[in-house]
Structures are given as structure tokens and as C-alpha cells.
Design a protein around this motif. Structure first.
Motif, PDB file in Angstrom:
ATOM      1  N   UNK A 155      14.466  -2.211   6.813  1.00  0.00           N
ATOM      2  CA  UNK A 155      13.819  -3.494   6.546  1.00  0.00           C
ATOM      3  C   UNK A 155      13.248  -3.505   5.136  1.00  0.00           C
ATOM      4  N   UNK A 156      12.434  -4.496   4.862  1.00  0.00           N
ATOM      5  CA  UNK A 156      11.828  -4.626   3.536  1.00  0.00           C
ATOM      6  C   UNK A 156      10.630  -3.683   3.407  1.00  0.00           C
ATOM      7  N   UNK A 157      10.461  -3.081   2.226  1.00  0.00           N
ATOM      8  CA  UNK A 157       9.295  -2.217   2.028  1.00  0.00           C
ATOM      9  C   UNK A 157       8.003  -3.023   2.114  1.00  0.00           C
ATOM     10  N   UNK A 158       6.947  -2.372   2.571  1.00  0.00           N
ATOM     11  CA  UNK A 158       5.638  -3.029   2.644  1.00  0.00           C
ATOM     12  C   UNK A 158       5.193  -3.389   1.236  1.00  0.00           C
ATOM     13  N   UNK A 159       4.639  -4.590   1.087  1.00  0.00           N
ATOM     14  CA  UNK A 159       4.189  -5.033  -0.236  1.00  0.00           C
ATOM     15  C   UNK A 159       2.857  -4.375  -0.563  1.00  0.00           C
ATOM     16  N   UNK A 160       2.750  -3.943  -1.806  1.00  0.00           N
ATOM     17  CA  UNK A 160       1.494  -3.326  -2.226  1.00  0.00           C
ATOM     18  C   UNK A 160       0.486  -4.417  -2.543  1.00  0.00           C
ATOM     19  N   UNK A 161      -0.787  -4.072  -2.419  1.00  0.00           N
ATOM     20  CA  UNK A 161      -1.841  -5.045  -2.704  1.00  0.00           C
ATOM     21  C   UNK A 161      -1.873  -5.343  -4.197  1.00  0.00           C
ATOM     22  N   UNK A 162      -2.037  -6.617  -4.525  1.00  0.00           N
ATOM     23  CA  UNK A 162      -2.127  -7.027  -5.919  1.00  0.00           C
ATOM     24  C   UNK A 162      -3.520  -6.728  -6.456  1.00  0.00           C
ATOM     25  N   UNK A 163      -3.575  -6.171  -7.643  1.00  0.00           N
ATOM     26  CA  UNK A 163      -4.860  -5.902  -8.285  1.00  0.00           C
ATOM     27  C   UNK A 163      -5.284  -7.144  -9.055  1.00  0.00           C
ATOM     28  N   UNK A 164      -6.579  -7.485  -9.016  1.00  0.00           N
ATOM     29  CA  UNK A 164      -7.019  -8.669  -9.747  1.00  0.00           C
ATOM     30  C   UNK A 164      -6.894  -8.455 -11.253  1.00  0.00           C
ATOM     31  N   UNK A 165      -6.285  -9.434 -11.929  1.00  0.00           N
ATOM     32  CA  UNK A 165      -6.117  -9.366 -13.378  1.00  0.00           C
ATOM     33  C   UNK A 165      -6.972 -10.469 -13.988  1.00  0.00           C
ATOM     34  N   UNK A 166      -7.558 -10.193 -15.135  1.00  0.00           N
ATOM     35  CA  UNK A 166      -8.450 -11.166 -15.772  1.00  0.00           C
ATOM     36  C   UNK A 166      -7.702 -12.440 -16.142  1.00  0.00           C
ATOM     37  N   UNK A 167      -8.436 -13.547 -16.209  1.00  0.00           N
ATOM     38  CA  UNK A 167      -7.854 -14.840 -16.542  1.00  0.00           C
ATOM     39  C   UNK A 167      -7.459 -14.934 -18.002  1.00  0.00           C
ATOM     40  N   UNK A 168      -7.981 -14.058 -18.844  1.00  0.00           N
ATOM     41  CA  UNK A 168      -7.694 -14.113 -20.275  1.00  0.00           C
ATOM     42  C   UNK A 168      -6.255 -13.713 -20.586  1.00  0.00           C
ATOM     43  N   UNK A 169      -5.539 -13.122 -19.620  1.00  0.00           N
ATOM     44  CA  UNK A 169      -4.151 -12.739 -19.840  1.00  0.00           C
ATOM     45  C   UNK A 169      -4.004 -11.491 -20.685  1.00  0.00           C
ATOM     46  N   UNK A 170      -5.075 -10.716 -20.811  1.00  0.00           N
ATOM     47  CA  UNK A 170      -5.025  -9.524 -21.649  1.00  0.00           C
ATOM     48  C   UNK A 170      -4.630  -8.268 -20.873  1.00  0.00           C
ATOM     49  N   UNK A 171      -4.267  -8.424 -19.610  1.00  0.00           N
ATOM     50  CA  UNK A 171      -3.822  -7.291 -18.812  1.00  0.00           C
ATOM     51  C   UNK A 171      -4.947  -6.406 -18.312  1.00  0.00           C
TER      52      UNK A 171
END
Length: 184
Positions: A155-171
Motif C-alpha cells: 500500500x501507500x507509505x504512511x505520510x510524515x507529519x508536516x513541520x510548520x514553516x514560517x510565513x516569510x518563506x525563508x525556510x
């Protein structure tokens, strides 16, 4: 030393052939064609070989299965040994099952060979499982063993949790923190 390295590089890079490698067991499943990697998941062809290892898997990418469907796959082994006899034992992890009765293969080693093991796999549950390969090589140097693992993804691999990224778009990844200031 350079001559030995050149020999190893030549042996690992040689085209696949099975003329000198003979499977001893007569129960090899012949009705199954090898599974091919999907374009979304190309096969990794460069094995991550442990230095000094007697054997390695040519392809380290996960074998992908659909739940409840028997699927053919092919395992390819490389070895640093050019003489002797190699036996390979397969052991599956529940709920993964080998399709067919064969779980042992035997090969006569030859320089520059890749050793193919056709298997049929089926799993009744989705998840990530492991197919264990116990490799035993008997040569002039004596008896040597190595255990290898091949990942089987059902089946499909379990999705990893997304880490919150700042709104400034600076990574920049923002993580919650508690700060305590101590003044003296």
C-alpha cells in the motif's frame, strides 16, 4: 592493492549473467515475471555495500505490493567472492508471505556474476515489512555469513507529519519553545 580494487570494480560493474550460477533447487517459480520499478519509484541501482561485506543487494529500493495480491519480484545479489558456493535462505515477516514452496537457493560462484532470485510475495495487511536474506558463502577462506534485509511496502507509505514553516518563506521551521530568564 590497485589491482584488487580494479578487479572488484570490474566484477560489480559486469553485465548480469546467470550462465555460471546454477540454482540447485528445481522448485523455482517459473510462472512469475520479475516486478519492474514504476516510473514514480525508479530502482536504486547503486548498492550501499558495507566495506568488507561478502554479499549485497543490487537494488535497495522497497518492493511495492498491493494488499492481498501475489506479486512477482526479483532479488539480485552481488558478491565479492569469485569462487565457492553460495546459499541464500529467505525468511518473511508476518503478514508478508512467500508465494511458492521455495525459500532456499544455491549458486556456484563465478567472477563478475550477479545472482538472481525470483520470488513471489503477498501480504494481507498494509504497512512496511522486511524480507530477510541469510547469505552463506563457502570458499577457500572458510564459511562466511551475512544477513541482508529488503523492505517491502504494501500500500501507500504512511505520510510524515508536516513541520510548520514560517510565513516569510525563508525556510525557517518554527518549533514551540519555553524560555526562562534568570537574572542575578
Amino acid at each position: 592493492m590497485p589491482m584488487v580494487l580494479a578487479g572488484l570494480i570490474t566484477a560489480c560493474g559486469a553485465p548480469a549473467s546467470s550462465e555460471n550460477a546454477t540454482a540447485v533447487s528445481a522448485t523455482t517459480p517459473t510462472s512469475m515475471a520479475p516486478a519492474k520499478p514504476s516510473p514514480a519509484h525508479p530502482a536504486k541501482t547503486v548498492p550501499k555495500t558495507k566495506p568488507g561485506a561478502i554479499a549485497s543487494l543490487k537494488d535497495a529500493s522497497p518492493i511495492r505490493l498491493e494488499q492481498g495480491i501475489a506479486t512477482p519480484a526479483e532479488l539480485e545479489l552481488l558478491t565479492t567472492k569469485s569462487k565457492g558456493h553460495m546459499r541464500v535462505f529467505l525468511e518473511e515477516e508476518e503478514p508478508l508471505h512467500l508465494v511458492g514452496e521455495q525459500n532456499e537457493w544455491s549458486f556456484v560462484l563465478a567472477p563478475g556474476e550477479q545472482y538472481r532470485i525470483p520470488v513471489g510475495l503477498m501480504a494481507v495487511e498494509e504497512g512496511r515489512f522486511y524480507l530477510r536474506l541469510q547469505v552463506v558463502i563457502e570458499s577457500d577462506e572458510g564459511l562466511q555469513r551475512r544477513q541482508l534485509m529488503r523492505v517491502v511496502q504494501v500500500g501507500e507509505p504512511a505520510k510524515s507529519r508536516q513541520k510548520p514553516v514560517s510565513d516569510a518563506g525563508d525556510g525557517v521551521i518554527s518549533l514551540p519553545a519555553q524560555e526562562t530568564t534568570i537574572t542575578e
